[in-house]
Design an enzyme around this catalytic site. Structure first.
Site, PDB file in Angstrom:
ATOM      1  N   GLU A 192       0.882  -1.181   0.000  1.00 53.60           N
ATOM      2  CA  GLU A 192       0.000   0.000   0.000  1.00 53.60           C
ATOM      3  C   GLU A 192       0.908   1.216   0.000  1.00 53.60           C
ATOM      4  O   GLU A 192       1.527   1.544   1.019  1.00 53.60           O
ATOM      5  CB  GLU A 192      -0.895  -0.016   1.250  1.00 53.60           C
ATOM      6  CG  GLU A 192      -1.858  -1.181   1.296  1.00 53.60           C
ATOM      7  CD  GLU A 192      -3.008  -1.044   0.305  1.00 53.60           C
ATOM      8  OE1 GLU A 192      -3.323   0.099  -0.089  1.00 53.60           O
ATOM      9  OE2 GLU A 192      -3.575  -2.067  -0.089  1.00 53.60           O
ATOM     10  N   CYS A 201      -2.364   9.114   2.721  1.00 52.39           N
ATOM     11  CA  CYS A 201      -2.157   8.631   1.359  1.00 52.39           C
ATOM     12  C   CYS A 201      -3.353   8.984   0.478  1.00 52.39           C
ATOM     13  O   CYS A 201      -3.243   9.066  -0.733  1.00 52.39           O
ATOM     14  CB  CYS A 201      -1.929   7.123   1.369  1.00 52.39           C
ATOM     15  SG  CYS A 201      -3.273   6.236   2.162  1.00 52.39           S
TER      16      CYS A 201
END
Ligand code: NAD
Length: 491
Positions: A253, A287
């Site tokens: 990720e 993010c």
């Protein structure tokens, strides 16, 4: 509440094989609060030798969770959720002081972490596998989902309780044992999370905790004593991890540079509110942040005014001070990147409308003004890379197709958000944006933790999906079992 001047630094040990221990070579590093500049912890600095000790301990404990029944593992995860919630009032201020986020956001994160363990408890107890049709009348085929064994987990500092809990909850629920290496700048809160796991009855050796950087990190990724790797962090590190992990199952990720698209027909009031949340929550260190705001000419002025007004309402200050809505950035690296991206944008013709620099008169130079930047050019670093700071950069687009083209021109593809009241445009964006998550009429920062989350194939935002059953799928491997049902006299 005010700054905690004069607090004695806490000693923080590694956790290997069920024991809190110093690094084998006795080394440690200072943990400095981004909020105060004070040394708040003395943290054991693991070397690859410590990593190998953890790998040995984890392998000795490899069956400890796999041998529990699914319901026993589910109950363990539910107890962990309770334990995290019970510790919330103690953990939240510690998280704020170490990471920099305001107390409310720290409390939200801790509750989110607890919910992930509760969800994993439920998911694993409902996990079904298939009994499959076969080509042969004498065969029966079914599948099992089994743990990998020892899973290496490496996590960043922006959600240092929430993100590890995504991996730990699913890993333990699925019967794996774990070696976890958090980001160095949030080591202390990692120890607190492990304390919650231990209070809930995690077997000895089933969770091991190492602090430090690339040394122990690389060892737990590459060593054949770990069988799978879960990593959340930057694209650069994720690329290295992929090289070192070789053929192990890998969940990556990585970074994002999320576009927020605001079309002519959007409800501008809610678009501005959602975009500001996407830009300034956790000081932009998400993010999923709104990293680029793509607006049509028609709505540009109103969106700009709205974002300036939102930025002016941000209360930048000590994260434990009542009323603070944004704390310092976590570390010098992320602050320097913000400096660099702003400088680059200005050199390419952008105009800083609000903020645009580090704040003065606060205890450290990590406090960054919420910043609104207009006329950002398409060739600027802001449009091409992740900034990861409290910035709202506006780029003007012609229409929905141009917005999609600009959005997809970036080499990252994690999340996007789109504001429109036109259902056709909403579908067109949802289908054509090259990213793993699209939020329509919702802030880029929204994620409920149970839905699939991850990067678009071939871009630099990662491989695989986190979230609910997806994380459990990653933490298990499928085995097909073939049974020949003929009686001996039929063979
Ligand atoms: P980072 O890549 O610097 O570090 C992440 C982890 O990897 C840390 O524990 C670090 O110590 C470790 N590490 C560093 N070098 C290593 C190596 N060579 N081998 C093994 N481990 C190593 O990332 P960061 O600065 O801590 O986090 C910020 C980044 O994380 C941003 O890019 C952000 O977008 C990303 N992120 C992604 C998601 C997501 O879900 N996609 C979520 C949060 C953060």
């Amino acid at each position: 509440m005010g700054p905690e001047a004069g607090v004695k630094p806490r000693k923080v040990s590694l956790f290997i094989g069920g024991k809190w221990v110093d690094a084998a070579d006795g080394r440690s590093f200072d943990q400095v609060s981004p909020a105060t500049g004070d040394v708040i912890g003395i943290v054991a600095d693991a070397s690859p030798d410590d990593a190998r000790l953890a790998i040995d301990a984890a392998n000795r404990a490899k069956r400890s969770l796999a041998d529990l029944t699914v319901l026993e593992r589910s109950e363990l995860c539910a107890r962990i959720a309770d334990s995290i919630l019970a510790a919330q009032d103690r953990l939240a201020p510690e998280l704020s002081l170490e990471q920099g986020k305001p107390l409310k956001e720290a409390s939200d994160e801790i509750r989110f972490a607890a919910s992930l363990f509760r969800d994993a408890a439920e998911t694993i107890s409902n996990l079904e596998t298939s009994f499959m049709p076969t080509v042969n009348r004498d065969k029966r085929v079914f599948t099992l989902r089994q743990p990998h064994g020892v899973v290496a987990v490496l996590t960043p500092w922006n959600y240092p309780v929430g993100i590890p809990s995504e991996y730990l909850s699913a890993a333990l629920a699925s019967g794996n044992v774990v070696i976890w290496k958090p980001a160095p700048s949030t080591s202390m809160i990692a120890a607190r999370l492990v304390e919650c796991l231990l209070q809930s009855g995690v077997p000895e050796g089933a969770v091991n905790l190492l602090y430090g950087g690339a040394g122990p990190g690389q060892e737990i990724v590459a060593n054949p004593g770990t069988q799978a790797v879960g990593f959340t962090g930057s694209t650069a590190t994720g690329t290295l991890i992929a090289q070192h992990a070789g053929a192990k199952p890998l969940l990556l990720e990585l970074g994002g540079n999320g576009p927020t698209i605001i079309l002519d027909d959007a409800n501008l009031e809610s678009a501005v509110v959602g975009t500001a949340i996407g830009c300034f929550t956790n000081a932009g260190q998400i993010c999923q942040s709104s990293e680029r705001i793509l607006v049509t000419e028609k709505v540009h002025d109103q969106v700009l005014d709205g974002l300036v007004s939102s930025a002016s309402r941000v209360r930048l200050g000590h994260p434990l001070q009542t009323g603070t809505t944004m704390g310092p950035l976590n570390n010098q690296g992320v602050a320097a990147k913000m400096d660099g991206h702003l400088q680059d944008a200005i050199e390419r013709g952008a105009k800083v409308i609000f903020g645009g620099q580090r704040a003065k008169g606060l205890p450290t130079d990590l406090y960054y003004q919420p910043s609104v930047v207009d006329q950002v050019s398409r060739d600027s670093l802001i449009n091409r890379q992740e900034t990861f700071g409290p910035i709202a950069p506006l780029i003007v687009v012609r229409d929905v197709d141009d917005a999609i083209a600009v959005a997809n021109s970036c080499g990252l593809g994690l999340c996007a958000s789109v504001y429109t009241t036109d259902i056709n445009a909403a579908f067109r964006c949802a289908e054509r944006l090259e990213c793993g998550v699209v939020n329509v009429n919702e802030s880029a920062a929204y994620w409920d933790g149970r839905t699939p989350f991850g990067g678009w194939s071939g871009k630099g935002s990662g491989v695989g999906r986190l979230g609910g059953i997806e994380t459990v799928r990653f933490m298990t491997q499928l085995k097909s079992v073939v049974l020949d049902v003929r009686y001996p006299d039929e063979r």
